[in-house]
Write a protein that holds these residues in place. Structure first.
Motif, PDB file in Angstrom:
ATOM      1  N   PHE A  59       0.973  -1.085  -0.070  1.00 47.72           N
ATOM      2  CA  PHE A  59       0.005   0.048  -0.049  1.00 47.72           C
ATOM      3  C   PHE A  59       0.732   1.233  -0.245  1.00 47.72           C
ATOM      4  O   PHE A  59       2.192   1.176   0.128  1.00 47.72           O
ATOM      5  CB  PHE A  59      -1.144   0.036   1.291  1.00 47.72           C
ATOM      6  CG  PHE A  59      -0.033   0.042   2.371  1.00 47.72           C
ATOM      7  CD1 PHE A  59       0.063   1.054   3.213  1.00 47.72           C
ATOM      8  CD2 PHE A  59       0.329  -1.071   3.233  1.00 47.72           C
ATOM      9  CE1 PHE A  59       0.714   1.548   4.467  1.00 47.72           C
ATOM     10  CE2 PHE A  59       0.836  -0.960   4.326  1.00 47.72           C
ATOM     11  CZ  PHE A  59       1.098   0.235   4.825  1.00 47.72           C
ATOM     12  N   GLU A  66      -4.321   9.035   3.497  1.00 51.70           N
ATOM     13  CA  GLU A  66      -5.189   7.901   3.467  1.00 51.70           C
ATOM     14  C   GLU A  66      -4.353   6.535   2.815  1.00 51.70           C
ATOM     15  O   GLU A  66      -3.392   6.809   1.990  1.00 51.70           O
ATOM     16  CB  GLU A  66      -6.481   8.145   2.475  1.00 51.70           C
ATOM     17  CG  GLU A  66      -7.195   9.192   2.971  1.00 51.70           C
ATOM     18  CD  GLU A  66      -8.436   9.527   1.882  1.00 51.70           C
ATOM     19  OE1 GLU A  66      -9.317   9.907   2.102  1.00 51.70           O
ATOM     20  OE2 GLU A  66      -8.048   9.347   0.545  1.00 51.70           O
ATOM     21  N   VAL A  68      -3.738   3.628   0.581  1.00 54.45           N
ATOM     22  CA  VAL A  68      -4.504   3.071  -1.002  1.00 54.45           C
ATOM     23  C   VAL A  68      -3.766   1.561  -1.008  1.00 54.45           C
ATOM     24  O   VAL A  68      -2.424   1.733  -1.149  1.00 54.45           O
ATOM     25  CB  VAL A  68      -4.023   4.186  -1.803  1.00 54.45           C
ATOM     26  CG1 VAL A  68      -4.403   3.416  -3.167  1.00 54.45           C
ATOM     27  CG2 VAL A  68      -4.613   5.527  -1.641  1.00 54.45           C
ATOM     28  N   VAL A  69      -4.549   0.799  -1.000  1.00 49.96           N
ATOM     29  CA  VAL A  69      -4.046  -0.788  -1.118  1.00 49.96           C
ATOM     30  C   VAL A  69      -3.666  -0.954  -2.605  1.00 49.96           C
ATOM     31  O   VAL A  69      -4.549  -0.683  -3.442  1.00 49.96           O
ATOM     32  CB  VAL A  69      -5.056  -1.670  -0.670  1.00 49.96           C
ATOM     33  CG1 VAL A  69      -4.778  -3.128  -0.747  1.00 49.96           C
ATOM     34  CG2 VAL A  69      -5.517  -1.347   0.826  1.00 49.96           C
ATOM     35  N   GLU A  80      -8.248 -10.997   0.807  1.00 44.74           N
ATOM     36  CA  GLU A  80      -8.283  -9.852  -0.247  1.00 44.74           C
ATOM     37  C   GLU A  80      -9.505  -8.974  -0.033  1.00 44.74           C
ATOM     38  O   GLU A  80      -9.101  -7.659   0.132  1.00 44.74           O
ATOM     39  CB  GLU A  80      -8.111 -10.028  -1.660  1.00 44.74           C
ATOM     40  CG  GLU A  80      -7.853  -9.021  -2.425  1.00 44.74           C
ATOM     41  CD  GLU A  80      -7.547  -9.577  -4.021  1.00 44.74           C
ATOM     42  OE1 GLU A  80      -7.627  -8.694  -4.866  1.00 44.74           O
ATOM     43  OE2 GLU A  80      -7.428 -10.658  -4.360  1.00 44.74           O
ATOM     44  N   LYS A  84      -9.103  -5.113   1.810  1.00 46.30           N
ATOM     45  CA  LYS A  84      -9.417  -3.858   1.047  1.00 46.30           C
ATOM     46  C   LYS A  84     -10.506  -3.226   1.815  1.00 46.30           C
ATOM     47  O   LYS A  84     -10.492  -1.870   1.829  1.00 46.30           O
ATOM     48  CB  LYS A  84      -9.854  -4.357  -0.382  1.00 46.30           C
ATOM     49  CG  LYS A  84      -8.679  -4.474  -1.181  1.00 46.30           C
ATOM     50  CD  LYS A  84      -8.937  -4.801  -2.823  1.00 46.30           C
ATOM     51  CE  LYS A  84      -7.613  -5.123  -3.545  1.00 46.30           C
ATOM     52  NZ  LYS A  84      -7.791  -5.409  -4.980  1.00 46.30           N
ATOM     53  N   ASN A  88      -8.766   0.220   2.604  1.00 47.96           N
ATOM     54  CA  ASN A  88      -8.720   1.086   1.422  1.00 47.96           C
ATOM     55  C   ASN A  88      -9.360   2.341   1.892  1.00 47.96           C
ATOM     56  O   ASN A  88     -10.422   2.280   2.114  1.00 47.96           O
ATOM     57  CB  ASN A  88      -9.425   0.498   0.252  1.00 47.96           C
ATOM     58  CG  ASN A  88      -8.545   0.683  -1.079  1.00 47.96           C
ATOM     59  OD1 ASN A  88      -7.365   1.181  -1.231  1.00 47.96           O
ATOM     60  ND2 ASN A  88      -9.098   0.057  -2.096  1.00 47.96           N
ATOM     61  N   TYR A  89      -8.508   3.610   1.634  1.00 53.60           N
ATOM     62  CA  TYR A  89      -9.220   4.695   1.928  1.00 53.60           C
ATOM     63  C   TYR A  89      -9.429   5.183   3.237  1.00 53.60           C
ATOM     64  O   TYR A  89     -10.088   6.448   3.495  1.00 53.60           O
ATOM     65  CB  TYR A  89     -10.288   5.301   1.012  1.00 53.60           C
ATOM     66  CG  TYR A  89      -9.693   5.250  -0.601  1.00 53.60           C
ATOM     67  CD1 TYR A  89      -8.785   6.305  -1.329  1.00 53.60           C
ATOM     68  CD2 TYR A  89     -10.063   4.132  -1.367  1.00 53.60           C
ATOM     69  CE1 TYR A  89      -8.395   6.222  -2.433  1.00 53.60           C
ATOM     70  CE2 TYR A  89      -9.432   4.011  -2.766  1.00 53.60           C
ATOM     71  CZ  TYR A  89      -8.596   5.178  -3.177  1.00 53.60           C
ATOM     72  OH  TYR A  89      -8.356   5.091  -4.488  1.00 53.60           O
ATOM     73  N   LYS A  90      -8.631   4.465   4.265  1.00 48.18           N
ATOM     74  CA  LYS A  90      -9.018   4.681   5.603  1.00 48.18           C
ATOM     75  C   LYS A  90      -7.836   5.908   6.000  1.00 48.18           C
ATOM     76  O   LYS A  90      -6.748   5.655   5.825  1.00 48.18           O
ATOM     77  CB  LYS A  90      -8.892   3.778   6.485  1.00 48.18           C
ATOM     78  CG  LYS A  90      -9.560   2.413   6.353  1.00 48.18           C
ATOM     79  CD  LYS A  90     -11.088   2.969   6.634  1.00 48.18           C
ATOM     80  CE  LYS A  90     -11.994   1.778   6.322  1.00 48.18           C
ATOM     81  NZ  LYS A  90     -13.403   2.042   6.426  1.00 48.18           N
TER      82      LYS A  90
END
Length: 116
Positions: A59, A66, A68-69, A80, A84, A88-90
């Motif tokens: 990532f 944030e 991004v995976v 997976e 995600k 993702n976007y945390k």
């Protein structure tokens, strides 16, 4: 005798300063990021048939801090999707600069509960 007392006093003060110093170095930003990701990935509700399932996660951090995976390399697609969905976007607060464009890599290991 007076000089000996003063010398002992100075030695005691010096030793006090040595023992009072902070031996705990500050945590590195990468370790803090790893700990935050571990909290985000905590308590998966995934059935584990083997003793352990692992996944390699790549990532980056964007300009908004944030996650991004980029990829999740695992045997099972459910892992997976779990990674995600959780990452993702945390948004994470960290001292790592996004200017580095560094790709981070972390390994996730999900172990079967004891006695299961």
């Amino acid at each position: 005798m007076k000089k000996l007392t003063i010398l002992l006093f100075i030695i005691v003060l010096g030793l006090g300063q040595v023992f009072a110093s902070n031996d705990n170095p500050t945590k590195s930003p990468e370790k803090e990021l790893r700990n935050r990701i571990a909290l985000l990935l905590d308590k998966p509700e995934i059935k584990v048939e083997k003793n352990e399932i692992s996944a390699n996660i790549q990532f980056v951090l964007n300009s908004k801090d944030e996650i991004v995976v980029l990829s999740v390399d695992s045997e099972k697609e459910i892992i997976e999707n779990y990674v995600k969905a959780r990452l993702n976007y945390k948004k994470v607060t960290t001292e790592i600069s996004e200017k580095d464009n560094k790709v981070f890599q972390i390994t996730l290991k999900i172990r079967r509960p004891q006695g299961a």
